[in-house]
Every structure is written in structure tokens, then in C-alpha cells.
Design a protein around this motif. Structure first.
Motif, short mmCIF file in Angstrom:
data_model
loop_
_atom_site.label_atom_id
_atom_site.label_comp_id
_atom_site.label_asym_id
_atom_site.label_seq_id
_atom_site.Cartn_x
_atom_site.Cartn_y
_atom_site.Cartn_z
N ALA A 54 4.79 23.90 -8.72
CA ALA A 54 4.98 22.66 -7.95
C ALA A 54 5.89 21.69 -8.68
N ALA A 58 9.35 23.55 -7.60
CA ALA A 58 9.69 22.84 -6.35
C ALA A 58 10.49 21.57 -6.61
N TYR A 65 8.55 26.03 -3.13
CA TYR A 65 7.13 26.28 -3.35
C TYR A 65 6.30 25.16 -2.73
N ARG A 67 2.51 23.81 -2.81
CA ARG A 67 1.26 23.93 -3.57
C ARG A 67 0.05 23.81 -2.66
N ARG A 69 -3.35 23.21 -3.91
CA ARG A 69 -4.15 22.93 -5.11
C ARG A 69 -5.63 23.31 -4.93
#
Length: 148
Positions: A54, A58, A65, A67, A69
Motif C-alpha cells: 500500500a 501503490a 494495489y 489494500r 487491511r
């Protein structure tokens, strides 16, 4: 601090994360928790992979990407081979992204505000490296304590 130093540190510690995951004698123990230990080695590994993809992939590498989490801590029983593959992909992404940065880029403001105030890219990359090391120590301790 230099790009070269950061690349060496990330490579060293991601290789160590890979070694720690491989060192679990029993794959099921990657996902074991107990009283006082709520984060298992497998979820810490997923968290580190998500975090680096991330914030480096990213944000700095424009990897696309996205994320998730919450899955980093809720997903269970990911095969060890999949974790290793994801670590290796993350290692390659980090190195390729850092290689494209200039020393001047380290002094630039990081693209997003993470800790309620702006910071330089260099500062945040160092933070991410220490975050990796912190959780790497937890994975090591988890393995030695619960992989019996």
C-alpha cells in the motif's frame, strides 16, 4: 540515509521474514494464537505485505494495489507457499520502486498524510522499515514460543 541503504535494509528484512515463515516446523502454527498473543505469525506476515504494497507500491510506485487491511488480520490458513510467494513479490516491488526514486525524492513530501501531518518520503520510508523490523521480531518470537 540513501536509497541504496534503504534498498539493502528492506531486502535484508524481507529475506529474514521469508526465513522466519519457512522456519515454522508445523504450518498450522503460523496461525496459532493463545492468551496474550492475538496476532499470529501468518497474520503479521500478511500485514507487512499489505502495508508495504500500500505505502510503497501503490503510493510511490503507482502499482494499483488496493489494500484490504481487515483481511490482513482476519484471513487464516494461507498456505506457507503462498506467503513465501507474496513476500518475494513484495520484495521485488519494494526494490523496483525504490530503484526508481532519486535521492531528491527522499526530501519531497510523502504523497498522503498518514500521521495527521505531512512528512518527507525519506522519513516515512524509514518508518516503514522500522515497522517491518518491529513485526519481524514479533514473528520470530511467535515462532519460537508457539511452534512446538
Amino acid at each position: 540515509m540513501s536509497i541504496s541503504t534503504l534498498r539493502k535494509l528492506y531486502k535484508r528484512d524481507l529475506n529474514k521474514l521469508k526465513s522466519e515463515v519457512l522456519a515454522y516446523t508445523y504450518e498450522k502454527n503460523l496461525w496459532t494464537t493463545t492468551d496474550g498473543i492475538s496476532n499470529c505469525g501468518g497474520n503479521l506476515c500478511l500485514h507487512l505485505i499489505g502495508n508495504l504494497n500500500a505505502f510503497i507500491g501503490a503510493e510511490l510506485g503507482n502499482s494499483g494495489y488496493v489494500r484490504q487491511r481487515e483481511l490482513e488480520f482476519s484471513q487464516k490458513d494461507v498456505p506457507k507457499t503462498t506467503l513465501i510467494s507474496q513476500i518475494e513479490s513484495t520484495m521485488l516491488m519494494v526494490d523496483n520502486t525504490l530503484e526508481k526514486l532519486s535521492e531528491e525524492d527522499l526530501s519531497n513530501e510523502y504523497p498522503i498524510v498518514v500521521f495527521k501531518e505531512p512528512m518527507t518520503t525519506g522519513y516515512f520510508l524509514m518508518h516503514l522499515a522500522t515497522h517491518l523490523t518491529y513485526h519481524l521480531g514479533q514473528v520470530n518470537y511467535h515462532r519460537r514460543l508457539l511452534d512446538r
